[in-house]
Scaffold this active site. Sequence first.
Site, mmCIF file in Angstrom:
data_model
loop_
_atom_site.group_PDB
_atom_site.id
_atom_site.type_symbol
_atom_site.label_atom_id
_atom_site.label_comp_id
_atom_site.label_asym_id
_atom_site.label_seq_id
_atom_site.Cartn_x
_atom_site.Cartn_y
_atom_site.Cartn_z
ATOM 1 C CG ASP A 1 20.020 74.716 34.847
ATOM 2 O OD1 ASP A 1 20.320 75.351 34.618
ATOM 3 O OD2 ASP A 1 20.219 73.789 35.851
ATOM 4 C CG LEU A 2 21.632 72.450 27.482
ATOM 5 C CD1 LEU A 2 21.929 71.037 28.263
ATOM 6 C CD2 LEU A 2 20.981 71.743 25.857
ATOM 7 C CG ASP B 1 32.643 70.414 32.913
ATOM 8 O OD1 ASP B 1 32.833 71.656 32.463
ATOM 9 O OD2 ASP B 1 33.446 69.739 33.146
ATOM 10 C CG ASP C 1 21.866 68.313 36.301
ATOM 11 O OD1 ASP C 1 20.665 67.782 36.451
ATOM 12 O OD2 ASP C 1 22.547 69.113 37.055
ATOM 13 C CE1 TYR C 2 18.952 65.283 30.674
ATOM 14 C CE2 TYR C 2 19.024 63.477 31.981
ATOM 15 C CZ TYR C 2 19.618 63.844 30.446
ATOM 16 O OH TYR C 2 19.549 63.253 29.806
ATOM 17 C CB THR C 3 18.183 69.091 38.419
ATOM 18 O OG1 THR C 3 19.006 68.231 38.854
ATOM 19 C CG2 THR C 3 17.315 69.978 39.306
ATOM 20 C CE LYS D 1 22.201 65.074 40.183
ATOM 21 N NZ LYS D 1 21.212 65.733 38.824
ATOM 22 C CD1 TRP E 1 29.568 76.720 31.245
ATOM 23 C CD2 TRP E 1 30.321 77.522 29.476
ATOM 24 N NE1 TRP E 1 30.283 77.612 31.904
ATOM 25 C CE2 TRP E 1 30.993 78.106 30.641
ATOM 26 C CE3 TRP E 1 30.940 77.343 28.803
ATOM 27 C CZ2 TRP E 1 32.252 78.554 30.749
ATOM 28 C CZ3 TRP E 1 32.440 78.079 28.885
ATOM 29 C CH2 TRP E 1 32.287 79.097 29.626
ATOM 30 N N GLY E 2 27.801 73.573 32.547
ATOM 31 C CA GLY E 2 28.365 72.596 33.016
ATOM 32 C C GLY E 2 27.788 70.922 32.664
#
Length: 453
Positions: free
Chosen positions: A291-292, A255, A311-313, A169, A294-295
């Site tokens: 922000d969980l 995903d 993804d922990y944005t 990433k 389904w992607g």
Amino acid sequence: MRAVYGRHKRSHTTVGTSELLWDEAMSSPGNASKHIIFHDVASIETSSRNEVNSPIRAVLSTLSAAAINFVPRNLFSPRGTAKDKPCNQKEDDDLGALQHQLAQLSVNQPTAWEPLVLQETVELSVLLDYVKQEQPLDFEQYAESLDRISKLGEASYAEVFQHNRSILKVIPFGKGIADIPVRDILQEIRCAQTVASIEGFVKVEYVRIVRGVFPDKLLAAWDDYAKARGTENERPTYGAHSLFAVIALEHGGTDLERFELASWQQALDILLGVVRALATAEERHQFEHRDLHWGNVLVTDDSSVRPIIIDYTLSRCSPADGLSRVAHNSFRDEALFEADGEVDYQFDIYRYMRDARHVLGSPVQDDWVSFTPVTNVLWVHYLVDKLLYHKKLRAPKGGKGHRRARSTGDALNQSLIAYKRLKHIHQLIDIRRYTDASELPQNCRELLLSLDA
């Protein structure tokens, strides 16, 4: 919305807030004497500093060109003492000349540059120290070690590549580049490394901070992807002084949005796997994903399905990593709360999170720092809603009006039991059925216990 390894646009963070990592840098052992280098700060551009006067540019250019090692308190704080000053006479003379230039600046000239430069520089130093680098690596040299590289997906600002069995990433950051503050990169890295050891979260292989133009090898992979699948991103033609975080992750599968479910039992196994992972992360690290969609849930299907959270944005956690600050995103992008929930239930969840925090007593101005794990429960409801109504699985016979399913039997009965459990979970944690979030299970462990009761 984007697919694969995170697709939500990063929230924008303003400068001049109380979140400066200056205190963090100064409070950590040894940091008071760290060498902090200005990396071409004069070339940084932001919309609020387009009219900086030439005397300030001259000072910044001098700082950048000299790349002076300095003790920040000595240069910028009136509390500096003689023992804080560099012992080298030439460095002392250089610093004195710079201090003189700063003193000559008119009070009418913009003052936002100094805290911006200081903030960005200290935060970059903390970030580099955290990933155990002395300075950013050359991006082109880093890319030379990558063979068989292909682009896998994209987020609003990040590009996602596959290198052998690893996922890379690549996130540009810094003012005037992608408007992603350094602190947001540090927050994501801290959360990723904190939960990586928990079953159900993606494993982090390594993190690198790199600098330079986007390498030709990666641009070629980017072009191939754009030609074959199209893209919503601009071609990443960044300048020579651009900074990037490269986060290498395990390949976690497909995903959830694109994963083809074979049965209702698979759907239930995926959901419960996510809930167990979240419950453990809540208990160990006060973790909220926030922000969980389904992607951001990947699924591997070997002998059985296994969910992997990524993804922990926007995430929040309390890492035991030596830094005193909670890792969190400040949610300053109001557009996040204005999208139409009729388009996707995901957009309602952001508003439900904000409302839940207020109902449960989080200060309005706490900048999303406090731990409110009911937000994870809200995202679990989003996921079970997607599994029930958006994965094209047909409701099993007897799913409506069927009084009782045998606890043992053929695959049809097992499918019916799994389906009815999913329906029960959906009803149990549907915020729309309650007055407010205080009536829901307050964390994922409570949710699991209520399901076992």
